[in-house]
Design an enzyme around this catalytic site. Structure first.
Site, PDB file in Angstrom:
ATOM      1  N   LYS A 135      -1.874  -2.186   8.508  1.00 14.41           N
ATOM      2  CA  LYS A 135      -2.241  -3.610   8.521  1.00 14.41           C
ATOM      3  C   LYS A 135      -1.260  -4.359   9.452  1.00 14.41           C
ATOM      4  CE  LYS A 135      -3.914  -3.099   3.856  1.00 14.41           C
ATOM      5  NZ  LYS A 135      -4.725  -3.734   2.862  1.00 14.41           N
ATOM      6  N   ASN A 155      -3.043   2.970   6.800  1.00 14.82           N
ATOM      7  CA  ASN A 155      -3.389   1.725   7.492  1.00 14.82           C
ATOM      8  C   ASN A 155      -2.221   0.740   7.350  1.00 14.82           C
ATOM      9  OD1 ASN A 155      -4.625  -0.478   8.640  1.00 14.82           O
ATOM     10  ND2 ASN A 155      -5.856  -0.967   6.819  1.00 14.82           N
ATOM     11  N   GLU A 174     -10.930  -6.820   5.255  1.00 10.34           N
ATOM     12  CA  GLU A 174     -10.108  -8.005   5.572  1.00 10.34           C
ATOM     13  C   GLU A 174     -10.634  -8.686   6.832  1.00 10.34           C
ATOM     14  OE1 GLU A 174      -6.288  -6.052   5.450  1.00 10.34           O
ATOM     15  OE2 GLU A 174      -6.498  -5.817   3.281  1.00 10.34           O
ATOM     16  N   GLU A 194     -14.348   1.876   0.648  1.00 12.93           N
ATOM     17  CA  GLU A 194     -13.245   1.054   0.152  1.00 12.93           C
ATOM     18  C   GLU A 194     -13.805  -0.102  -0.685  1.00 12.93           C
ATOM     19  OE1 GLU A 194      -9.414   1.512   2.507  1.00 12.93           O
ATOM     20  OE2 GLU A 194     -10.514  -0.100   3.474  1.00 12.93           O
ATOM     21  N   GLY A 223      -5.446  -3.147  -2.540  1.00  9.34           N
ATOM     22  CA  GLY A 223      -4.193  -3.848  -2.808  1.00  9.34           C
ATOM     23  C   GLY A 223      -4.087  -4.444  -4.210  1.00  9.34           C
ATOM     24  N   SER A 245      -5.961   1.202  -3.310  1.00  4.18           N
ATOM     25  CA  SER A 245      -4.916   1.407  -4.322  1.00  4.18           C
ATOM     26  C   SER A 245      -4.542   2.869  -4.551  1.00  4.18           C
ATOM     27  CB  SER A 245      -5.310   0.739  -5.637  1.00  4.18           C
ATOM     28  OG  SER A 245      -5.313  -0.664  -5.474  1.00  4.18           O
ATOM     29  N   HIS A 277     -13.116  -3.173   8.546  1.00  5.55           N
ATOM     30  CA  HIS A 277     -12.251  -3.316   7.377  1.00  5.55           C
ATOM     31  C   HIS A 277     -12.590  -4.621   6.662  1.00  5.55           C
ATOM     32  CE1 HIS A 277      -8.747  -3.726   4.804  1.00  5.55           C
ATOM     33  NE2 HIS A 277      -8.536  -2.426   4.990  1.00  5.55           N
TER      34      HIS A 277
HETATM   35  C1  PEP Z   1      -6.678  -0.645   2.945  1.00  9.33           C
HETATM   36  O1  PEP Z   1      -6.282  -1.750   3.286  1.00  9.33           O
HETATM   37  O2  PEP Z   1      -7.438  -0.014   3.683  1.00  9.33           O
HETATM   38  C2  PEP Z   1      -6.217  -0.096   1.663  1.00  9.33           C
HETATM   39  C3  PEP Z   1      -6.794   0.983   1.220  1.00  9.33           C
HETATM   40  O3  PEP Z   1      -5.201  -0.783   1.036  1.00  9.33           O
HETATM   41  P1  PEP Z   1      -4.404  -0.360  -0.306  1.00  9.33           P
HETATM   42  O4  PEP Z   1      -4.176   1.122  -0.255  1.00  9.33           O
HETATM   43  O5  PEP Z   1      -3.155  -1.144  -0.254  1.00  9.33           O
HETATM   44  O6  PEP Z   1      -5.289  -0.728  -1.458  1.00  9.33           O
END
Ligand code: PEP
Length: 246
Positions: free
Chosen positions: A10, A8, A95, A165, A171, A211, A93
């Site tokens: 972003k 992803n 965010e 998630e 992150g 992560s 998502h």
């Molecule tokens: C995400 O934004 O879907 C995600 C998994 O981010 P990260 O791997 O940076 O934690």
């Protein structure tokens, strides 16, 4: 069994940078036995449609509108994304849920829009740290899934990928233990079983995100009931992402 490994992006990279990324990334993953996906900014879809044709890499958008067309300034529809050859769209998502106050009901509308044009949906669900500490993870996931998947026919679940998630893991460098992920994936399958059937619960694709990097991905992929990974930050380095897909 093939795993679905999705990066992803972003809001990162210009199209020029994305083109350079693909030049490096594609040769590294050309023999991958897994399905590799790129969840990219809308502005990159045209380039992806040119560069990824006849490769083993699929691509999709990070969101779509609840609407198909009309007076919705700034929105991008299911038809527009499909028109550029996308295989999937991300929906829900955290965010977007948080920053744009996206509701489970809107996510449900987006899923219905996506399925109507044969776009697969990667449906993101997950709990906050506070919800986790209050032992509410399963309850939160149940509500998210029950509303997001409302009205779907069982045979449409083949086009749904559930991405677990945990919001506190995105992150942050923190994540649940392998055992905890396994247990939550079990809970997700149980929720699908209660809504649909045993067969759907067994078959639905469930992936983990939060992560994940090249040092921990192999361990997470050993989880038997897990079908893949959603990678944020670590996918921006083509070499690291390619290592994860292997
Ligand atoms: C995400 O934004 O879907 C995600 C998994 O981010 P990260 O791997 O940076 O934690």
């Amino acid at each position: 069994m093939k795993k679905f490994i999705v990066g992803n992006f972003k809001m990162n990279t210009t199209t020029h940078e994305f083109a350079k990324y693909l030049d490096k990334f594609l040769p590294l993953v050309k023999d991958s036995k897994n399905v590799v996906g790129l969840s990219i900014p809308y502005t990159h879809l045209m380039l992806a449609s040119q560069k990824l044709v006849s490769t083993n890499v699929v691509y999709g958008s990070q969101n779509i509108s609840t609407e198909e067309k009309g007076a919705f300034t700034g929105e991008i529809s299911n038809l527009m994304v499909k028109d550029l050859g996308a295989y999937f769209t991300l929906v829900g998502h955290s965010e977007i849920r948080k920053k744009f106050r996206e509701t489970n009901e809107q996510i449900n509308q987006k899923i219905i829009r996506a399925l109507s044009v044969n776009l697969k949906c990667i449906l993101c669900v997950g709990e906050t740290k506070t919800e986790r500490n209050a032992n509410k993870t399963k309850q939160v996931l149940k509500k998210q899934l029950e509303i997001a998947l409302k009205g779907l026919y069982e045979n449409e679940l083949k086009n749904i990928i559930i991405a677990y998630e945990p919001i506190w893991a995105i992150g942050t460098g923190k994540m649940p233990t392998v055992k905890e992920i396994e247990k939550t994936v079990c809970d997700i399958r149980q929720i699908v079983l209660d809504m649909f059937s045993q067969k759907s619960a067994e078959k639905i694709c469930v992936i983990y995100g939060g992560s994940v990097n090249q040092n921990n991905s192999a361990n997470i992929l050993k989880i038997k009931n897990l079908n893949g990974l959603l990678i944020g930050g670590a996918c921006l380095d083509p070499v690291e992402f390619a290592n994860i897909t292997k």
